[in-house]
Design a protein around this motif. Structure first.
Motif, PDB file in Angstrom:
ATOM      1  N   SER A  63      91.134  12.650 -27.422  1.00  0.00           N
ATOM      2  CA  SER A  63      91.022  11.271 -26.938  1.00  0.00           C
ATOM      3  C   SER A  63      90.627  11.220 -25.465  1.00  0.00           C
ATOM      4  CB  SER A  63      92.342  10.531 -27.158  1.00  0.00           C
ATOM      5  OG  SER A  63      93.399  11.170 -26.477  1.00  0.00           O
ATOM      6  N   ALA A  64      91.140  12.147 -24.666  1.00  0.00           N
ATOM      7  CA  ALA A  64      90.821  12.150 -23.232  1.00  0.00           C
ATOM      8  C   ALA A  64      89.353  12.493 -22.975  1.00  0.00           C
ATOM      9  CB  ALA A  64      91.718  13.143 -22.497  1.00  0.00           C
ATOM     10  N   SER A  65      88.761  13.323 -23.839  1.00  0.00           N
ATOM     11  CA  SER A  65      87.391  13.781 -23.602  1.00  0.00           C
ATOM     12  C   SER A  65      86.367  12.658 -23.728  1.00  0.00           C
ATOM     13  CB  SER A  65      87.039  14.907 -24.575  1.00  0.00           C
ATOM     14  OG  SER A  65      87.069  14.446 -25.916  1.00  0.00           O
ATOM     15  N   TYR A  66      86.681  11.604 -24.503  1.00  0.00           N
ATOM     16  CA  TYR A  66      85.743  10.507 -24.695  1.00  0.00           C
ATOM     17  C   TYR A  66      85.804   9.459 -23.576  1.00  0.00           C
ATOM     18  CZ  TYR A  66      84.967  12.140 -29.483  1.00  0.00           C
ATOM     19  OH  TYR A  66      84.638  12.884 -30.575  1.00  0.00           O
ATOM     20  N   GLU A  67      86.783   9.565 -22.705  1.00  0.00           N
ATOM     21  CA  GLU A  67      86.969   8.560 -21.661  1.00  0.00           C
ATOM     22  C   GLU A  67      85.738   8.473 -20.759  1.00  0.00           C
ATOM     23  OE1 GLU A  67      88.732   5.600 -19.357  1.00  0.00           O
ATOM     24  OE2 GLU A  67      89.237   6.392 -21.334  1.00  0.00           O
ATOM     25  N   GLY A  68      85.188   7.281 -20.670  1.00  0.00           N
ATOM     26  CA  GLY A  68      84.057   7.047 -19.783  1.00  0.00           C
ATOM     27  C   GLY A  68      82.704   7.425 -20.345  1.00  0.00           C
TER      28      GLY A  68
ATOM     29  N   ALA B 220      79.564  14.913 -27.517  1.00  0.00           N
ATOM     30  CA  ALA B 220      80.883  15.254 -26.988  1.00  0.00           C
ATOM     31  C   ALA B 220      81.731  15.931 -28.055  1.00  0.00           C
ATOM     32  CB  ALA B 220      81.588  13.996 -26.474  1.00  0.00           C
ATOM     33  N   SER B 221      81.704  15.388 -29.267  1.00  0.00           N
ATOM     34  CA  SER B 221      82.463  15.978 -30.371  1.00  0.00           C
ATOM     35  C   SER B 221      81.991  17.398 -30.650  1.00  0.00           C
ATOM     36  CB  SER B 221      82.315  15.114 -31.622  1.00  0.00           C
ATOM     37  OG  SER B 221      82.940  15.719 -32.730  1.00  0.00           O
ATOM     38  N   ALA B 222      80.657  17.594 -30.648  1.00  0.00           N
ATOM     39  CA  ALA B 222      80.113  18.932 -30.908  1.00  0.00           C
ATOM     40  C   ALA B 222      80.565  19.921 -29.840  1.00  0.00           C
ATOM     41  CB  ALA B 222      78.589  18.872 -30.960  1.00  0.00           C
ATOM     42  N   LEU B 223      80.500  19.526 -28.565  1.00  0.00           N
ATOM     43  CA  LEU B 223      80.885  20.425 -27.476  1.00  0.00           C
ATOM     44  C   LEU B 223      82.374  20.774 -27.528  1.00  0.00           C
ATOM     45  CD1 LEU B 223      78.860  19.208 -24.366  1.00  0.00           C
ATOM     46  CD2 LEU B 223      78.963  21.545 -25.238  1.00  0.00           C
TER      47      LEU B 223
ATOM     48  N   LEU C 168      95.005   3.293 -23.324  1.00  0.00           N
ATOM     49  CA  LEU C 168      95.752   3.721 -24.494  1.00  0.00           C
ATOM     50  C   LEU C 168      95.591   2.726 -25.637  1.00  0.00           C
ATOM     51  CD1 LEU C 168      99.070   4.842 -22.744  1.00  0.00           C
ATOM     52  CD2 LEU C 168      97.187   6.291 -23.510  1.00  0.00           C
ATOM     53  N   GLY C 169      95.765   3.268 -26.860  1.00  0.00           N
ATOM     54  CA  GLY C 169      95.789   2.404 -28.040  1.00  0.00           C
ATOM     55  C   GLY C 169      94.461   2.277 -28.747  1.00  0.00           C
ATOM     56  N   GLY C 170      93.364   2.701 -28.088  1.00  0.00           N
ATOM     57  CA  GLY C 170      92.068   2.548 -28.741  1.00  0.00           C
ATOM     58  C   GLY C 170      91.722   3.674 -29.659  1.00  0.00           C
ATOM     59  N   GLY C 171      92.240   4.869 -29.360  1.00  0.00           N
ATOM     60  CA  GLY C 171      91.930   6.028 -30.189  1.00  0.00           C
ATOM     61  C   GLY C 171      90.550   6.556 -29.875  1.00  0.00           C
ATOM     62  N   ALA C 172      90.332   7.808 -30.224  1.00  0.00           N
ATOM     63  CA  ALA C 172      89.038   8.414 -30.031  1.00  0.00           C
ATOM     64  C   ALA C 172      88.086   7.950 -31.079  1.00  0.00           C
ATOM     65  CB  ALA C 172      89.198   9.921 -30.052  1.00  0.00           C
ATOM     66  N   PRO C 173      86.837   7.792 -30.745  1.00  0.00           N
ATOM     67  CA  PRO C 173      85.865   7.417 -31.733  1.00  0.00           C
ATOM     68  C   PRO C 173      85.649   8.526 -32.721  1.00  0.00           C
ATOM     69  CG  PRO C 173      84.858   7.682 -29.578  1.00  0.00           C
ATOM     70  CD  PRO C 173      86.284   7.897 -29.401  1.00  0.00           C
ATOM     71  N   ALA C 174      85.272   8.148 -33.912  1.00  0.00           N
ATOM     72  CA  ALA C 174      85.033   9.166 -34.934  1.00  0.00           C
ATOM     73  C   ALA C 174      83.760   9.921 -34.610  1.00  0.00           C
ATOM     74  CB  ALA C 174      84.913   8.502 -36.307  1.00  0.00           C
ATOM     75  N   ALA C 175      83.792  11.222 -34.866  1.00  0.00           N
ATOM     76  CA  ALA C 175      82.611  12.030 -34.620  1.00  0.00           C
ATOM     77  C   ALA C 175      81.633  11.841 -35.755  1.00  0.00           C
ATOM     78  CB  ALA C 175      83.014  13.485 -34.488  1.00  0.00           C
ATOM     79  N   HIS C 176      80.414  11.508 -35.448  1.00  0.00           N
ATOM     80  CA  HIS C 176      79.394  11.261 -36.476  1.00  0.00           C
ATOM     81  C   HIS C 176      78.311  12.312 -36.376  1.00  0.00           C
ATOM     82  CE1 HIS C 176      80.315   6.856 -37.633  1.00  0.00           C
ATOM     83  NE2 HIS C 176      81.368   7.382 -37.033  1.00  0.00           N
TER      84      HIS C 176
ATOM     85  N   PRO D  30      67.815  17.527 -25.988  1.00  0.00           N
ATOM     86  CA  PRO D  30      68.395  18.871 -26.097  1.00  0.00           C
ATOM     87  C   PRO D  30      69.309  18.991 -27.308  1.00  0.00           C
ATOM     88  CG  PRO D  30      69.554  17.623 -24.424  1.00  0.00           C
ATOM     89  CD  PRO D  30      68.393  16.780 -24.854  1.00  0.00           C
ATOM     90  N   VAL D  31      69.405  20.207 -27.851  1.00  0.00           N
ATOM     91  CA  VAL D  31      70.262  20.439 -29.003  1.00  0.00           C
ATOM     92  C   VAL D  31      71.723  20.163 -28.658  1.00  0.00           C
ATOM     93  CG1 VAL D  31      70.607  22.915 -28.523  1.00  0.00           C
ATOM     94  CG2 VAL D  31      70.755  22.071 -30.879  1.00  0.00           C
ATOM     95  N   ILE D  32      72.072  20.379 -27.401  1.00  0.00           N
ATOM     96  CA  ILE D  32      73.409  20.037 -26.937  1.00  0.00           C
ATOM     97  C   ILE D  32      73.307  19.585 -25.480  1.00  0.00           C
ATOM     98  CG2 ILE D  32      74.037  22.369 -26.141  1.00  0.00           C
ATOM     99  CD1 ILE D  32      76.779  21.799 -27.563  1.00  0.00           C
ATOM    100  N   ASP D  33      73.974  18.510 -25.177  1.00  0.00           N
ATOM    101  CA  ASP D  33      73.812  17.875 -23.864  1.00  0.00           C
ATOM    102  C   ASP D  33      74.812  18.446 -22.859  1.00  0.00           C
ATOM    103  OD1 ASP D  33      73.202  16.287 -21.762  1.00  0.00           O
ATOM    104  OD2 ASP D  33      73.562  14.374 -22.771  1.00  0.00           O
ATOM    105  N   LEU D  34      74.393  19.473 -22.118  1.00  0.00           N
ATOM    106  CA  LEU D  34      75.266  20.089 -21.125  1.00  0.00           C
ATOM    107  C   LEU D  34      75.521  19.191 -19.921  1.00  0.00           C
ATOM    108  CD1 LEU D  34      74.175  23.841 -20.959  1.00  0.00           C
ATOM    109  CD2 LEU D  34      76.083  22.818 -22.192  1.00  0.00           C
ATOM    110  N   ARG D  35      74.734  18.106 -19.815  1.00  0.00           N
ATOM    111  CA  ARG D  35      74.954  17.185 -18.695  1.00  0.00           C
ATOM    112  C   ARG D  35      76.336  16.537 -18.772  1.00  0.00           C
ATOM    113  NH1 ARG D  35      68.891  15.894 -19.553  1.00  0.00           N
ATOM    114  NH2 ARG D  35      69.680  15.270 -21.585  1.00  0.00           N
TER     115      ARG D  35
END
Length: 536
Positions: free
Chosen positions: A401-406, A415-418, A528-536, A276-281
């Motif tokens: 940062s919270a949005s990438y958890e898990g 996730a970055s796009a959404l 904490l301390g890991g930071g959010a991954p960079a959006a690619h 999908p163009v964007i993963d709503l799941r």
């Protein structure tokens, strides 16, 4: 010399193509700065635009919302298109479209033409921010990426600070057209430097070849459904109040049907499509869906306040566009300071507590704006914006940062796009909501004041008599003086109506922001301390 793992030559790490990565970072930051600048530069010029094109303030607001929606539409497609056709190629095409449409915006001859070019501008700008992050990640070794993203972050933060002041100064001293024309020379320079300096990494080239070999195609159906839904919904939100919604307007009924049909078709398609163009799941995850809603509301507050504070100061306090832009300046500076502080404390404070604290501060800043009255000063508006500027980075940085958890690593692009789509769509919906609240509450307060205004009452007659004497003393005779007095009373009534309506707008935004606090508290505790991954 190539590859994302930069080789060392003379002690200096090289970017793909053998160029100095800091020069690449400056070029990427320049292009991103130009794009982010355009989210706010036109806000203080809306009064000039509406006057020049003979449209009302509510119609001129389309200049802001159309850009944000088009920007969001491109965001959902940018990741795949960049991987499929090359980051450099897609980035350059995005900058070229953005630059050309910016110049065309400057030469627009009607509202319709301006909106068309503004949509093109948003489509071009939508892919620039996520691609910039990918290029930076490829240009620097892991141990240097933090510094590179700091430079990129400065461009992202400083551009909205400069935008209103620069837009106001250009509108007052040159023309509103220059709010868009200024991108022309900057874009041409950026394109020339990109052609010379930027190269795709070997990893990106391998990924592109793999996509071609696997025959994975762009989800055109999903993209068109999402674009139709967002575009139709925005037309309804922007035009509904003026067209009396769905009562008698064929236009509203058509776009209403388009919105419902595209939504009903979009949901099952995106939830079941293989690519999908964007993963709503992702929205099925409580953590991510809560972050999505937080960013939606935050975008609404950020963009709507950036538009409505200059709007009220110009219309009812006599500020120039430059002065209205300067009202937002202290808040922008405080945003930069707050980002630096939040960046440090986020390593030992959970995102949910920072979001809750930021939401509380922003809500109090918006509540402060509900105390405006006829003699409100520059300092009042500036301080209210400062409070908002302190709180917003606490939300923005923490929700990212919270949005990438898990989430698995292969879902970070989606996730970055959404999250970015939520910010832009929230911004456009926030402006539309505020415009509708302003219109409805203006009608409400107008009817209430008119009902209580009795021309035969002693208070009215006394005011009319005093106003008539005033105009007689200033050169008006007999009936003319009384007509001027009646008109003055009507003007005072309209101004009071406007103050109350704007107060209602800020109340609604304050309540929405306060709603973020309990939403933040349901977020999970993150590492904490890991930071959010960079959006690619």
């Amino acid at each position: 010399m190539s590859g994302s793992a930069a080789r060392i030559a003379g002690g200096q790490a090289k970017a793909p193509g053998g160029h100095n990565p800091w020069i690449v970072a400056l070029v990427v930051a320049l292009a991103t700065f130009m794009e982010v600048l355009d989210t706010t530069i036109a806000n203080v010029a809306l009064r000039y635009i509406s006057g020049a094109l003979a449209v009302g303030p509510d119609e001129s607001a389309w200049v802001v919302t159309s850009y944000l929606v088009a920007n969001a539409i491109t965001l959902i497609a940018s990741s795949f298109l960049a991987k499929r056709y090359g980051r450099k190629a897609f980035f350059m095409w995005s900058v070229a479209l953005f630059t050309l449409s910016s110049v065309l915006c400057g030469f627009a001859w009607s509202l319709e033409s301006l909106l068309f070019f503004r949509v093109l501008q948003g489509l071009g700008g939508g892919g620039m921010a996520p691609l910039a992050q990918s290029i930076l990640a490829d240009s620097f070794p892991p141990e240097k990426r933090g510094q590179a993203f700091a430079l990129y972050g400065v461009a992202i933060v400083v551009a909205p600070v400069i935008g209103p002041t620069l837009g106001g100064w250009l509108s007052d001293n040159a023309s509103w057209h220059w709010c868009f024309l200024i991108n022309g020379p900057v874009g041409v320079i950026a394109l020339a430097l990109m052609y010379w300096l930027i190269e795709d990494s070997e990893a990106a080239k391998r990924e592109r070849r793999a996509l071609r070999e696997k025959g994975i195609r762009f989800d055109l159906v999903g993209f068109l459904l999402v674009a139709t839904f967002l575009g139709s919904l925005e037309v309804i939100l922007d035009e509904g109040q003026r067209k009396d919604w769905f009562g008698t307007s064929t236009l509203m009924n058509v776009f209403g049907v388009l919105t419902v049909v595209s939504f009903l078709a979009m949901m099952p398609w995106l939830l079941t499509a293989k690519n999908p163009v964007i993963d709503l799941r992702l929205l099925k995850r409580r953590q991510f869906s809560a972050c999505f809603v937080v960013m939606l509301f935050t975008g609404a507050v950020l963009i709507s306040t950036t538009q409505f504070i200059p709007q009220i100061t110009q219309e009812y306090y006599g500020y120039t566009a430059t002065l209205s832009g300067l009202v937002l300046g202290p808040g922008g500076i405080m945003t930069v300071v707050s980002m630096l502080v939040v960046g440090r404390v986020s390593s030992f404070i959970q995102p949910k507590w920072l979001i809750a604290a930021g939401g509380t501060i922003v809500a109090l800043g918006l509540y402060d704006l509900t105390r405006l009255y006829g003699d409100t000063t520059f300092g009042f508006f500036a301080w209210s914006r400062i409070y908002i500027g302190i709180g917003l980075p606490m939300i923005f940085l923490s929700v990212t940062s919270a949005s990438y958890e898990g989430l698995p690593k292969d879902k970070t692009d989606q996730a970055s796009a959404l999250i970015n789509v939520a910010r832009n769509v929230g911004g456009s919906m926030g402006v539309s909501l505020a415009q509708n609240v302003l219109a409805y509450r203006s009608q409400f307060h107008q009817s209430r004041l008119v009902d209580t205004l009795d021309p035969s009452s002693p208070a009215y007659q006394q005011t009319l008599s005093q106003a008539t004497r005033y105009f007689q003393q200033h050169g008006f005779a007999g009936p003319d003086a009384q007509n001027q007095a009646v008109a003055w009373i009507g003007q005072q009534l309209a101004t009071q109506v406007a103050y109350w309506a704007y107060i209602d707008v800020f109340w609604v935004l304050a309540v929405l922001t306060a709603g973020l606090v309990p939403l933040a508290l349901i977020l999970k505790t993150v590492k904490l301390g890991g930071g959010a991954p960079a959006a690619h």
